[in-house]
Design a protein around this motif. Structure first.
Motif, mmCIF file in Angstrom:
data_model
loop_
_atom_site.group_PDB
_atom_site.id
_atom_site.type_symbol
_atom_site.label_atom_id
_atom_site.label_comp_id
_atom_site.label_asym_id
_atom_site.label_seq_id
_atom_site.Cartn_x
_atom_site.Cartn_y
_atom_site.Cartn_z
ATOM 1 N N VAL A 82 0.946 -0.942 -0.114
ATOM 2 C CA VAL A 82 -0.273 0.135 -0.189
ATOM 3 C C VAL A 82 1.407 0.820 0.179
ATOM 4 O O VAL A 82 2.057 1.742 0.718
ATOM 5 C CB VAL A 82 -1.373 -0.119 1.350
ATOM 6 N N GLY A 83 0.521 1.638 -1.747
ATOM 7 C CA GLY A 83 1.457 3.266 -1.488
ATOM 8 C C GLY A 83 0.351 4.120 -0.778
ATOM 9 O O GLY A 83 -0.358 4.730 -1.561
ATOM 10 N N GLU A 84 0.784 5.009 0.473
ATOM 11 C CA GLU A 84 -0.399 5.817 0.396
ATOM 12 C C GLU A 84 0.442 6.614 2.442
ATOM 13 O O GLU A 84 1.605 5.756 2.850
ATOM 14 C CB GLU A 84 -1.223 4.904 1.209
ATOM 15 N N ASP A 85 0.189 7.654 1.925
ATOM 16 C CA ASP A 85 1.020 8.691 3.008
ATOM 17 C C ASP A 85 0.146 9.550 4.362
ATOM 18 O O ASP A 85 0.628 9.594 4.835
ATOM 19 C CB ASP A 85 1.673 9.934 3.016
ATOM 20 N N SER A 86 -1.403 8.607 4.465
ATOM 21 C CA SER A 86 -2.059 9.347 5.454
ATOM 22 C C SER A 86 -1.867 7.933 6.771
ATOM 23 O O SER A 86 -2.110 6.249 5.834
ATOM 24 C CB SER A 86 -3.205 9.199 5.146
ATOM 25 N N SER A 87 -1.503 8.097 7.971
ATOM 26 C CA SER A 87 -1.194 6.835 8.721
ATOM 27 C C SER A 87 -2.739 6.170 9.114
ATOM 28 O O SER A 87 -2.842 5.401 9.608
ATOM 29 C CB SER A 87 -1.041 7.419 10.200
ATOM 30 N N ILE A 88 -3.692 7.196 8.927
ATOM 31 C CA ILE A 88 -4.995 7.011 9.617
ATOM 32 C C ILE A 88 -5.403 5.870 8.356
ATOM 33 O O ILE A 88 -5.834 4.705 8.898
ATOM 34 C CB ILE A 88 -6.273 7.804 9.417
ATOM 35 N N ILE A 89 -5.171 6.238 6.793
ATOM 36 C CA ILE A 89 -5.361 5.141 6.182
ATOM 37 C C ILE A 89 -4.267 4.066 6.196
ATOM 38 O O ILE A 89 -5.674 2.920 5.886
ATOM 39 C CB ILE A 89 -5.326 5.827 4.593
ATOM 40 N N ILE A 90 -3.683 3.694 6.329
ATOM 41 C CA ILE A 90 -2.696 2.953 6.232
ATOM 42 C C ILE A 90 -3.088 2.262 7.570
ATOM 43 O O ILE A 90 -3.450 0.792 7.065
ATOM 44 C CB ILE A 90 -1.010 3.057 6.511
ATOM 45 N N ASN A 91 -3.833 2.291 8.478
ATOM 46 C CA ASN A 91 -3.677 1.751 9.899
ATOM 47 C C ASN A 91 -5.205 1.142 9.124
ATOM 48 O O ASN A 91 -5.636 0.075 9.640
ATOM 49 C CB ASN A 91 -3.977 2.136 11.370
#
Length: 125
Positions: A9-18
């Motif tokens: 997952v390439g994503e810079d938002s910690s919330i979306i990652i979690n």
């Protein structure tokens, strides 16, 4: 017993990652996170994945440039990996434009996690 599928997952938002990690864990998918496009390329160079969820707007290297670099890789297994764009779509790209940019599918933010799972399953089953 088959190995669980690996999703990058390439994503810079910690919330979306979690949130994404928790949702994918329900289906026994293993998730690795990268916070920008360069990290996606670095992780992909050292490891095999079954699918990539790629945010369009990331620091260092955006999702479109990163996807283009993946599609140009010499390793055919890596260059043909399914890549799903995840984006608020501020560029108002059409599905056709996402496909031309190298993506296999697109999921609009804010993410509907039922749709995320259904889309991931479509490519991994």
């Amino acid at each position: 017993m088959s190995n669980s599928k690996k999703i990058l997952v390439g994503e810079d938002s910690s919330i979306i990652i979690n949130l994404t990690k928790n949702v994918l864990a329900f289906e026994n998918y293993k998730m690795t996170a990268a916070r920008n496009g360069q990290q996606v390329l670095d992780k992909l160079a050292n490891e095999d994945f079954d699918l990539i969820l790629m945010d369009i707007s990331m620091p260092v290297l955006d999702g479109i440039a990163c996807t283009k670099a993946i599609r140009e890789m010499k390793d055919e297994k890596k260059s043909k990996i399914p890549i799903i764009a995840i984006s608020g779509n501020i560029l108002n790209m059409t599905m056709d434009e996402f496909r031309k940019a190298g993506f296999d599918d697109f999921i609009q933010k804010p993410l509907d996690y039922d749709k995320v799972l259904a889309t991931v399953k479509k490519f991994l089953s």
